[in-house]
Each structure stands twice: as C-alpha cells, then as structure tokens.
Design a protein around this motif. Structure first.
Motif, PDB file in Angstrom:
ATOM      1  N   VAL A   2      10.229  -1.778  -5.249  1.00  0.00           N
ATOM      2  CA  VAL A   2       9.558  -1.981  -3.967  1.00  0.00           C
ATOM      3  C   VAL A   2       8.440  -0.953  -3.798  1.00  0.00           C
ATOM      4  N   GLN A   3       7.274  -1.445  -3.394  1.00  0.00           N
ATOM      5  CA  GLN A   3       6.157  -0.556  -3.115  1.00  0.00           C
ATOM      6  C   GLN A   3       5.421  -1.015  -1.863  1.00  0.00           C
ATOM      7  N   LEU A   4       5.030  -0.050  -1.051  1.00  0.00           N
ATOM      8  CA  LEU A   4       4.127  -0.271   0.079  1.00  0.00           C
ATOM      9  C   LEU A   4       3.015   0.758  -0.080  1.00  0.00           C
ATOM     10  N   CYS A  22      -2.051  -2.222   4.125  1.00  0.00           N
ATOM     11  CA  CYS A  22      -0.818  -1.877   3.418  1.00  0.00           C
ATOM     12  C   CYS A  22      -0.457  -3.078   2.548  1.00  0.00           C
ATOM     13  N   ALA A  24       2.089  -4.806  -0.079  1.00  0.00           N
ATOM     14  CA  ALA A  24       3.506  -4.757  -0.425  1.00  0.00           C
ATOM     15  C   ALA A  24       3.779  -5.466  -1.745  1.00  0.00           C
ATOM     16  N   SER A  25       4.788  -4.989  -2.432  1.00  0.00           N
ATOM     17  CA  SER A  25       5.248  -5.645  -3.655  1.00  0.00           C
ATOM     18  C   SER A  25       6.712  -5.316  -3.873  1.00  0.00           C
ATOM     19  N   PHE A  29       7.735 -10.514   0.956  1.00  0.00           N
ATOM     20  CA  PHE A  29       6.976  -9.998   2.102  1.00  0.00           C
ATOM     21  C   PHE A  29       7.082 -10.915   3.325  1.00  0.00           C
ATOM     22  N   MET A  34       6.833  -6.240   9.908  1.00  0.00           N
ATOM     23  CA  MET A  34       6.123  -5.060   9.443  1.00  0.00           C
ATOM     24  C   MET A  34       5.709  -4.194  10.632  1.00  0.00           C
ATOM     25  N   ASN A  77       0.341 -10.562   0.765  1.00  0.00           N
ATOM     26  CA  ASN A  77       1.332  -9.494   0.934  1.00  0.00           C
ATOM     27  C   ASN A  77       0.725  -8.253   1.580  1.00  0.00           C
ATOM     28  N   ALA A  98       8.685  -1.926   6.318  1.00  0.00           N
ATOM     29  CA  ALA A  98       9.163  -3.308   6.309  1.00  0.00           C
ATOM     30  C   ALA A  98      10.594  -3.397   6.828  1.00  0.00           C
ATOM     31  N   TYR A 113      11.966  -0.241   4.024  1.00  0.00           N
ATOM     32  CA  TYR A 113      10.984   0.214   3.035  1.00  0.00           C
ATOM     33  C   TYR A 113       9.801   0.873   3.741  1.00  0.00           C
ATOM     34  N   GLY A 115       5.944   3.051   3.177  1.00  0.00           N
ATOM     35  CA  GLY A 115       4.825   3.431   2.325  1.00  0.00           C
ATOM     36  C   GLY A 115       4.617   4.938   2.335  1.00  0.00           C
TER      37      GLY A 115
END
Length: 124
Positions: A2-4, A22, A24-25, A29, A34, A77, A98, A113, A115
């Motif tokens: 997970v990445q933000l 931002c 997301a991955s 999503f 958010m 996303n 998230a 999640y 960032g």
C-alpha cells in the motif's frame, strides 16, 4: 504494498493557491473514503476534509470551509485538495489517508493507510 504519495506542497504567499494530490496504490481505491489531515509545527493533528468513496459527499472543517475543495478521480486512484485564499495559519504538513468505510470520517483513528505528507508554507 500500500502506498499513498502526496505532492503539490510548497511556499505560497497569503491569499495564494495550491493544489495537493495524493496517488494511491496497493488497495482498491474506489472502496475507500479519503481524507486530508494537517499538522502544524508544535501542534496536534487537525482534520481538514474528507470525501466518501463515491465522491458524491464531501466534508470540511470550519477553518477551511469555502476556501478548500476536495475531489477524487477513482479512475486515476487520486484524491486532490484545492486550497484557495491561503492564510499563514494553513501552514502545516498535509497528509492524505484512506478509510474502508468507518464513521465518523473526521476521526483519524478510522483511517488505515497514511501518506508521507507534503509541506505547505504560507508566508510573505
């Protein structure tokens, strides 16, 4: 994984504008609400704005209502925060996060999640 990844911060004069994004991955999503939360130097975290998973409902702290606009593009996303009429008191690190549907949206503990944050400095 997970990445933000938040971006778009910078130095701006009072009255100016910035647009934060931002990306997301690593998770679905479109199933997540958010939010943007900020933290100024020496202060606690402050919830700023949230948008539900559909994008149809948005929410704002009183301190930014009428100046900030949150939006999302589920195809990309991405969640964004358009910040206008910026004030020195908006200076902070801004974080996106998230939430899989917990309520209330303004409660930071409901977000799974986070960032890394992007610095916004409003100064002349």
């Amino acid at each position: 994984e997970v990445q933000l990844v938040a971006s778009g911060g910078g130095l701006v004069q009072p009255g100016g504008s910035l647009r934060l994004s931002c990306v997301a991955s690593g998770f679905t999503f479109g199933n997540y609400d958010m939010t943007w939360v900020r933290q100024a130097p020496g202060k606690g975290a402050e919830w700023v704005s949230a948008i539900d998973a559909s994008g149809r409902n948005t929410f704002y702290a009183d301190s930014v209502k009428g100046r900030f606009t949150i939006s999302r593009d589920n195809a990309k996303n991405t969640v964004s925060l358009q910040m206008n009429s910026l004030k020195p008191e908006d200076t902070a690190v801004y974080f996106c996060a998230a939430n899989p549907g917990r309520r209330p949206l303004a409660q930071e503990r409901n977000y799974d999640y986070w960032g890394q944050g992007t610095q916004v400095t409003v100064s002349s």
